[in-house]
Design a protein around this motif. Structure first.
Motif, PDB file in Angstrom:
ATOM      1  N   ALA A 140       0.047   6.704  -1.018  1.00  0.00           N
ATOM      2  CA  ALA A 140       1.154   6.013  -1.666  1.00  0.00           C
ATOM      3  C   ALA A 140       0.904   4.522  -1.518  1.00  0.00           C
ATOM      4  CB  ALA A 140       2.463   6.385  -0.984  1.00  0.00           C
ATOM      5  N   THR A 141       1.156   3.791  -2.543  1.00  0.00           N
ATOM      6  CA  THR A 141       1.010   2.343  -2.432  1.00  0.00           C
ATOM      7  C   THR A 141       2.161   1.702  -3.183  1.00  0.00           C
ATOM      8  OG1 THR A 141      -0.344   0.425  -2.852  1.00  0.00           O
ATOM      9  CG2 THR A 141      -0.581   2.244  -4.393  1.00  0.00           C
ATOM     10  N   ASP A 142       2.649   0.637  -2.659  1.00  0.00           N
ATOM     11  CA  ASP A 142       3.805   0.026  -3.304  1.00  0.00           C
ATOM     12  C   ASP A 142       3.486  -1.375  -3.799  1.00  0.00           C
ATOM     13  OD1 ASP A 142       3.519  -1.264  -0.983  1.00  0.00           O
ATOM     14  OD2 ASP A 142       5.562  -0.967  -0.239  1.00  0.00           O
ATOM     15  N   ASP A 154      -8.787   3.157  -8.029  1.00  0.00           N
ATOM     16  CA  ASP A 154      -8.166   4.476  -8.157  1.00  0.00           C
ATOM     17  C   ASP A 154      -9.213   5.475  -8.675  1.00  0.00           C
ATOM     18  OD1 ASP A 154      -6.281   6.479  -8.318  1.00  0.00           O
ATOM     19  OD2 ASP A 154      -5.448   5.795 -10.242  1.00  0.00           O
ATOM     20  N   ASP A 166       3.082   6.166  -8.449  1.00  0.00           N
ATOM     21  CA  ASP A 166       3.057   5.254  -7.315  1.00  0.00           C
ATOM     22  C   ASP A 166       2.057   5.735  -6.275  1.00  0.00           C
ATOM     23  OD1 ASP A 166       4.259   7.478  -6.410  1.00  0.00           O
ATOM     24  OD2 ASP A 166       6.104   6.519  -5.723  1.00  0.00           O
ATOM     25  N   ARG A 167       1.018   6.429  -6.742  1.00  0.00           N
ATOM     26  CA  ARG A 167       0.068   7.005  -5.816  1.00  0.00           C
ATOM     27  C   ARG A 167      -1.355   6.784  -6.323  1.00  0.00           C
ATOM     28  NH1 ARG A 167       0.538  13.004  -5.975  1.00  0.00           N
ATOM     29  NH2 ARG A 167      -1.281  12.661  -7.252  1.00  0.00           N
ATOM     30  N   GLN A 198      -4.915  10.799  -0.766  1.00  0.00           N
ATOM     31  CA  GLN A 198      -3.890  10.481  -1.757  1.00  0.00           C
ATOM     32  C   GLN A 198      -2.958   9.520  -1.060  1.00  0.00           C
ATOM     33  OE1 GLN A 198      -2.024  14.040  -3.216  1.00  0.00           O
ATOM     34  NE2 GLN A 198      -3.446  14.088  -4.931  1.00  0.00           N
ATOM     35  N   ASP A 209      -5.476   7.977  -5.867  1.00  0.00           N
ATOM     36  CA  ASP A 209      -6.374   8.991  -5.314  1.00  0.00           C
ATOM     37  C   ASP A 209      -7.725   8.351  -5.068  1.00  0.00           C
ATOM     38  OD1 ASP A 209      -4.738  11.433  -5.499  1.00  0.00           O
ATOM     39  OD2 ASP A 209      -4.762  10.967  -7.646  1.00  0.00           O
TER      40      ASP A 209
END
Ligand SMILES: Cc1cc2nc3c(=O)[nH]c(=O)nc-3n(C[C@H](O)[C@H](O)[C@H](O)COP(=O)(O)OP(=O)(O)OC[C@H]3O[C@@H](n4cnc5c(N)ncnc54)[C@H](O)[C@@H]3O)c2cc1C
Ligand code: FES
Ligand code: FES
Length: 500
Positions: A16-18, A77, A2-3, A14, A5
């Motif tokens: 976090a993205t939901d 990403d 769920d991350r 880094q 870079d």
């Protein structure tokens, strides 16, 4: 996972993205980088433009301007992004920002960060200086263009291609000060960090598997992994450049349980100019195709500058254009005329389909749910006389009302073979088979062209809609034929009475 870079403005983050559907624009703005703006959220205005480090194909990096509103952040990403904030600051302006300020290229400023990013991309283009008038076109193919049409590549004395700004709109300044700023740009300083960065490789694609509340975003490493996944999840959505998919997400609110990114798959990024065919990987961007071909397929050299804007072309792919199955996509009419074939890949292997047999109905094709388009093959040799006519309300950055691709083999003044591809005049792109039959075996003269024009006007089943009436579409098909005949020689123009 769920991350994500990312490297943004030189700093590793880094994050976090939901959300698997969150756009790069929303993500950047949500993380404080509010320089990039949302004007339209559908790729039309360029207020959201940012720079992304992409491979230049020779081991280095090219700073490529893209519409952040269309690209999912998950698709970036592992990548490097530069926003207007990363170019310079009020205390230390980037050369592009300084020239914009001096030329008066910014008033309300809403569009300015986007313009600055598009301009910076062109500022850092390595072969920009080679593009000054009279010099060979390192990037765009031959200088020749139809003298009756505006030049799709207008270069400043510093080689700056004004059409690199074609995807950026400004509602207050007027474009002359912006052009003045662009044409006043010099070269990057020797210690310019982004110029130096060009000598290093671009980041490799990351293997992403983002599981989020609104869906899953996966970037498989290989074609084998991708087709295996497609076999398991046949309803998964493939995304390449995301110039269509981004609009679906933003404007139509589409959300899908599984999105598979295919834009960096090596197997879909082939570019080969062989003896028997030209192969173009389905995930190669149109800007990359244009650079690679450098005018060697004149039909595509005509088509690509008329396709959307540079910002869109920096991500849009041929696979995506055919993948939508749209009857008004620009690639199909040109590729139909070129006699192209589509290579479809699945867990069962590859199969090759004539493009003329690919479309089966409105946005449907012979492609099965487990298949993707791997490449497009254009047979060689190319026809002697080719032409691409896009009829739209605007010359650049507009959707076609009608598009016609012509490829005629003329030997000893006689038409030996003819292929005509049409877009915008039926539920699918199609070949103008009656007109092709009429042309074959006939002398290529004014009489034949007139008869072919009349026949072409009767092809397809054009409809009236907000772009054009059915009658207008028919007339434009006929006109395209006459324009093709008028093109090669002044003598034929006079013979036809064109312009009288
Ligand atoms: C502002 C703007 C202007 C535009 N102007 C034009 C224009 O002038 N002419 C024109 O023709 N189009 C235009 N388009 C539409 C779009 O840019 C093109 O259709 C483009 O070629 C899509 O490519 P993509 O890689 O971005 O596709 P994506 O958005 O990634 O995908 C589009 C669709 O194709 C499918 N797909 C993608 N790749 C493959 C593959 N390899 N195999 C099977 N399916 C695949 C996806 O699942 C999706 O359904 C415009 C779009 C915008 C936003
Ligand atoms: S917000 Fe208009 S192009 Fe992205
Ligand atoms: S300066 Fe206001 S929109 Fe361009």
């Amino acid at each position: 996972m769920d991350r994500l870079d990312l490297t943004v403005n030189g700093q590793k983050r880094q994050m976090a993205t939901d959300a698997a559907h969150t756009t790069a624009l929303d993500w950047l703005r949500g993380n404080g980088l509010t320089g990039c703006k949302e004007g339209c959220a559908e790729g039309e205005c360029g207020a959201c433009a940012v720079l992304v480090a992409q491979s230049d194909g020779t081991g280095g990096t090219t700073w490529t301007a893209v519409n952040a509103c269309l690209v999912p952040i998950a698709a970036l990403d592992g990548q490097e992004i530069v926003t207007a904030e990363g170019l310079g600051s009020p205390e230390s302006l980037h050369p592009v920002q300084e020239k914009m300020a001096v030329a008066g290229g910014s008033q309300c400023g809403y569009c300015t960060p986007g313009f600055v990013c598009s301009m910076a991309s062109e500022f850092y283009r390595r072969d920009r200086r080679a593009d000054v008038e009279g010099a060979p076109h390192a990037q765009h193919g031959p200088n020749e263009h139809d003298p009756n049409e505006p030049d799709p590549h207008e270069h400043g004395p510093n080689g700056f291609d004004l059409h690199s700004l074609s995807g950026n709109l400004c509602r207050c300044t007027g474009y002359r000060p912006i052009r003045d700023a662009a044409y006043a740009l010099g070269d990057p300083d020797a210690d310019d960090a982004l110029a130096t960065r060009r000598d290093q490789p671009a980041p490799e694609p990351a293997r992403t598997d983002l599981q989020a509340a609104d869906g899953r975003f996966v970037r498989p490493a290989t074609l084998a992994d991708t087709v295996a996944m497609l076999a398991e999840y046949p309803t998964a959505v493939l995304v390449a450049g995301s110039t269509d998919w981004g609009v679906e997400v933003n404007i139509r609110g589409r959300r899908e349980p599984l999105v598979i990114a295919i834009d960096r798959l090596p197997e879909l990024r082939a570019l080969e100019f062989g003896d028997e065919f030209v192969e173009i990987g389905a995930a190669v961007s149109l800007s990359e195709v244009e650079r690679f071909l450098a005018g060697r397929v004149p039909m595509l050299a005509e088509l690509i500058p008329q396709f959307a804007s540079r910002l869109i072309r920096n991500r849009a792919t041929l696979g995506g254009n055919l993948g939508t199955g749209s009857p008004i996509g620009d690639a199909a009419p040109a590729l139909l005329a070129l006699g192209a074939r589509v290579i479809l890949a699945s867990a069962e292997g590859d199969r090759e389909v004539e493009l003329s047999e690919y479309f089966t109905g409105y946005r449907t094709s012979v492609r099965t749910p487990g298949e993707l388009i791997r490449a497009i093959r254009i047979p060689l040799p190319l026809a002697d006389l080719t032409g691409f006519h896009k009829i739209a309300k605007r010359r650049f950055d507009d959707i076609s009302s009608v598009a016609v691709g012509f490829a005629l083999d003329i030997q000893g003044g006689v038409v030996h073979d003819a292929r005509i591809g049409l877009g915008g005049v039926a539920a699918t792109p199609l070949r103008a088979s009656s007109t092709e039959a009429l042309l074959i075996g006939r002398p290529w003269n004014a009489q034949t062209a007139r008869e072919a024009a009349a026949s072409l006007g009767g092809e397809g089943t054009p409809m009236s809609d907000h772009r054009a009436s059915a009658e207008y579409r028919s007339i434009m098909m006929s006109q395209a034929m006459l324009k093709l005949f008028a093109r090669p020689t002044a003598q034929s123009t006079a013979q036809m009475g064109v312009g009288a």
